[in-house]
Design a protein around this motif. Structure first.
Motif, PDB file in Angstrom:
ATOM      1  N   ASP A   1       1.281   2.755  -5.081  1.00 43.93           N
ATOM      2  CA  ASP A   1       0.371   2.549  -6.397  1.00 43.93           C
ATOM      3  C   ASP A   1       0.789   3.524  -7.255  1.00 43.93           C
ATOM      4  OD1 ASP A   1      -2.316   0.586  -4.556  1.00 43.93           O
ATOM      5  OD2 ASP A   1      -0.787   2.653  -3.050  1.00 43.93           O
TER       6      ASP A   1
ATOM      7  N   ILE B   1      -7.973   1.497  -5.593  1.00 39.89           N
ATOM      8  CA  ILE B   1      -6.779   0.778  -5.370  1.00 39.89           C
ATOM      9  C   ILE B   1      -6.962  -0.394  -4.427  1.00 39.89           C
ATOM     10  CG2 ILE B   1      -5.362   3.388  -5.457  1.00 39.89           C
ATOM     11  CD1 ILE B   1      -5.369   2.997  -2.392  1.00 39.89           C
TER      12      ILE B   1
ATOM     13  N   HIS C   1      -2.123  -0.074 -11.290  1.00 36.79           N
ATOM     14  CA  HIS C   1      -3.091  -0.291 -11.374  1.00 36.79           C
ATOM     15  C   HIS C   1      -4.061   0.010 -12.571  1.00 36.79           C
ATOM     16  CE1 HIS C   1      -4.019  -1.124  -7.174  1.00 36.79           C
ATOM     17  NE2 HIS C   1      -3.103  -0.248  -7.125  1.00 36.79           N
TER      18      HIS C   1
ATOM     19  N   ASN D   1       2.222  -1.442  -6.391  1.00 38.21           N
ATOM     20  CA  ASN D   1       0.589  -2.177  -7.420  1.00 38.21           C
ATOM     21  C   ASN D   1       0.279  -0.806  -8.055  1.00 38.21           C
ATOM     22  OD1 ASN D   1       0.751  -4.277  -5.319  1.00 38.21           O
ATOM     23  ND2 ASN D   1      -0.389  -2.687  -4.011  1.00 38.21           N
TER      24      ASN D   1
ATOM     25  N   LEU E   1      -1.373   4.974 -10.714  1.00 36.39           N
ATOM     26  CA  LEU E   1      -2.275   4.302 -11.006  1.00 36.39           C
ATOM     27  C   LEU E   1      -1.810   5.178 -13.389  1.00 36.39           C
ATOM     28  CD1 LEU E   1      -4.591   6.171  -9.077  1.00 36.39           C
ATOM     29  CD2 LEU E   1      -4.077   4.690  -9.023  1.00 36.39           C
TER      30      LEU E   1
END
Length: 659
Positions: free
Chosen positions: A257, A291, A305, A303, A259
């Motif tokens: 992930d 998340i 975010h 991913n 951010l």
């Protein structure tokens, strides 16, 4: 009151207070025991320890042997470890008071320096040196230490995560090679090392990844290495970002992930209720990342975010401090706290310390303001379901979307119900599995193979009925058609997830329709099985016969469909003096042989219909012949009264002859 809803992050209202840092006082924080140490004059003037509770708080003195670098209690609070130099850690046995005799342990190697140390288990301590790890067992009775394990590795800095006994070492010239180690009783388990991506590599090479930019977090039962990545400054800079590397058991940590902060400058990270809370000093704002929320941007591996909400400041707070001396003592006054102060130091998971002010706070999430801050209700429900203390707020949201002026479309309401009931269904399945296997899930290997279950808040039918649906149904300013549509939509959602619908929901639908004289619609709902068959619903329908006569037959039909309602059907028919229909029903379901003759004969006698009494009496005579070979009633049936009435009315010769 309006201001209360402008902040979604707050600090605890009662901070842990300690003596502020000064020339004479040094302040230390132990992340393992969550203790703050205020050391005055090297301990000679006292050490004040403030912990989460009274058991972890104490005061003592110790000999001043020079400036303290680090100070920490063991897991059981019986041994105090103090680092005063880069070569040695000293230990003091600490039961009810300080043992005057100290004992110490030096690190191995002439050129080795201790970067820091941590307790990893009861009476086990690890020294992190610039040359690796040294694990020792402390033997307080003998006032000595025993070497358990050594690992040689070049170390720049380290991060320790006490909750999982995980130590992260930085190695290599750039500092971006991270080596995780997991501590178990008496040993160190080395996990796969991994490289952290750097935005740019300086020439000549130098340490780029710093300790302040790396932390460890537990998010949704998974361990992540949280890396703050600053982007090179310039017109094309997109701002800093936080990269999450999920630790794996047998392979290198995986980048999962990112951010997007869209800001630059100094940041600090906390974890609150599985949310990553990022504080930005320059703008004096905080933002939250989740998340687990559905992502809109992904490359198939990582991913991306964005903040759940726009960055906002922490809710302002005041601190009570001593003011002007008076005859009765010091007068207390309130002062505003300087939020996002340069003096703030952040620790995991949710601790903020201002050593100059002498305060330790915990960061908390405020859920109520989010109700108005997140306009997309389905996303709001997704978010709230993942929070620990959100049931009350979820019910407020569900009620709010049904109120005049705030009503959402039935399509959105249906999606909200589906989200709630999907979690509800999963909860019921988990309960069923737990009931089938009360010991907790088979072999340890099988248990380990199961994925970690992310517990979500469960909103069951009783919650919805009590706090949402009933209050809405009782309001005069909401159209009953909308109320019925919402109720039916909720029932549809329950059926979709194969959750048995509780009868009180059906009763609410029926009562709402009856209250507005919508009998045709009620008839349709029953005919097309929108309302499922059950005994309580059938009984409710029976009670409606006076205002809607067909309800009687609808109830009977429903009871017939409920295979376990034979007794109820008989009672209903008897109450209507439909004795022959009751007997025919009993014969059709094979219940005639066990039927109470006395009950039927008494009901027939009370009708004052002699032919009906004759027919019922003859029915039971025939039953007696079939069961016992003669027409007489058994003494235990207490039918003598009815036999005499039959003889008096129709004559003895009308009785069936004995064999």
């Amino acid at each position: 009151m309006v201001e209360e809803y402008n902040f979604y992050v707050e600090l605890s209202t009662n901070p842990v207070r300690f003596e502020p840092i000064s020339k004479a006082t040094n302040v230390f924080y132990d992340e393992v025991k969550r203790q703050v140490f205020a050391v005055r004059s090297g301990g000679a003037l006292g050490v004040v320890v403030r912990g989460p509770d009274e058991r972890t708080s104490t005061t003592f003195r110790m000999e001043d042997k020079g400036p303290v670098i680090s100070i920490k209690f063991s897991y059981d609070l019986k041994i105090l470890a103090i680092q005063r130099s880069q070569k040695t850690v000293e230990f003091i046995n600490f039961h009810t008071s300080v043992d005057s005799a100290e004992y110490s342990q030096s690190c191995k190697g002439k050129n080795t320096k201790i970067i820091g140390f941590n307790w990893t288990n009861i009476n086990e301590v690890v020294f992190v040196t610039d040359h690796g790890l040294e694990l020792y067992q402390v033997i307080p009775e003998k006032k000595t230490l025993k070497s358990l394990k050594n690992i040689n590795i070049s170390v720049n800095w380290f991060v320790f995560f006490a909750d999982n006994s995980l130590l992260l070492l930085s190695s290599s010239t750039l500092g971006n090679v991270l080596n995780p180690f997991h501590f178990k009783a008496g040993t160190i388990l080395k996990m796969a090392k991994f490289d952290v991506d750097l935005p740019q590599v300086p020439k000549p090479a130098k340490l780029c990844l710093l300790e302040r930019d790396v932390t460890i977090a537990n998010l949704y039962k998974h361990l992540y290495i949280v890396v703050l990545r600053h982007q090179p400054r310039g017109p094309s800079s997109k701002g800093a970002e936080i990269v999450l590397y999920q630790l794996q058991k047998e392979s290198p940590a995986k980048k999962t992930d990112v951010l997007k902060l869209n800001m630059s400058g100094r940041f600090a990270v906390n974890v609150v209720d599985n949310l990553v809370v990022v504080h930005h000093q320059a703008s004096k704002t905080s933002m939250i990342f989740d998340i687990r929320l559905p992502v809109t941007e992904s490359d198939g591996y990582v991913n991306y975010h964005y903040p759940v909400l726009a960055p906002l400041p922490i809710r302002p707070i005041k601190l009570r401090v001593a003011g002007i001396p008076t005859q009765t003592g010091l007068e207390m006054r309130e002062v505003n706290i300087d939020l996002y102060s340069p003096n703030w130091v952040v620790f995991q998971p949710n601790t903020v310390i201002d050593a100059r002010l002498g305060c330790l706070w915990h960061v908390h999430l405020r859920l109520e303001p989010l109700v108005t801050m997140i306009p997309e209700k389905c996303r709001l429900i997704d978010f709230l379901l993942l929070r620990k203390e959100s049931k009350k707020v979820i019910l407020v949201v569900c009620k709010q979307v049904l109120l005049p002026g705030q009503q959402c479309s039935l399509a959105i309401i249906a999606r909200m119900f589906d989200k709630l009931n999907q979690v509800y269904r999963n909860f019921l399945e988990d309960e069923q599995l737990a009931a089938q296997n009360p010991e907790g899930g088979g072999t340890p290997k099988a248990a380990a193979a199961r994925p970690a279950i992310i517990r979500k808040i469960v909103i069951d039918q009783s919650d919805m009925y009590t706090h949402v649906l009933t209050p809405i149904a009782e309001r005069k300013d909401i159209k009953y058609k909308f109320v019925v549509a919402v109720l039916v939509e909720y029932i549809r959602s329950l059926n979709h997830y194969q959750i048995p619908v509780q009868h009180f929901l059906y009763e609410l639908v029926i009562n709402t329709l009856v209250h507005h004289n919508c009998f045709y619609q009620l008839h349709q709902f029953l005919q097309y099985h929108v309302l499922s068959d059950s005994k309580p619903i059938a009984c409710l329908l029976l009670s409606l016969e006076s205002c809607y006569p067909p309800a009687h037959q609808l109830a009977l039909d429903m009871l017939k469909r409920v295979s376990t309602a034979n007794e109820e059907i008989v009672e209903v028919l008897l109450s209507k003096n439909q004795l022959l229909a009751a007997l025919r029903f009993l014969r059709s379901v094979g219940g005639a042989d066990s039927a109470s003759a006395r009950k039927f004969l008494d009901a027939a006698l009370n009708t004052a219909d002699s032919m009906l009494f004759y027919t019922v009496f003859k029915f039971f005579e025939q039953r007696n012949i079939k069961l016992r070979g003669h027409p007489q009633f058994m003494p235990g049936e207490h039918c003598e009264k009815y036999v005499k009435h039959f003889e008096a009315t129709f004559g003895i010769e009308s009785l069936a002859p004995l064999p």
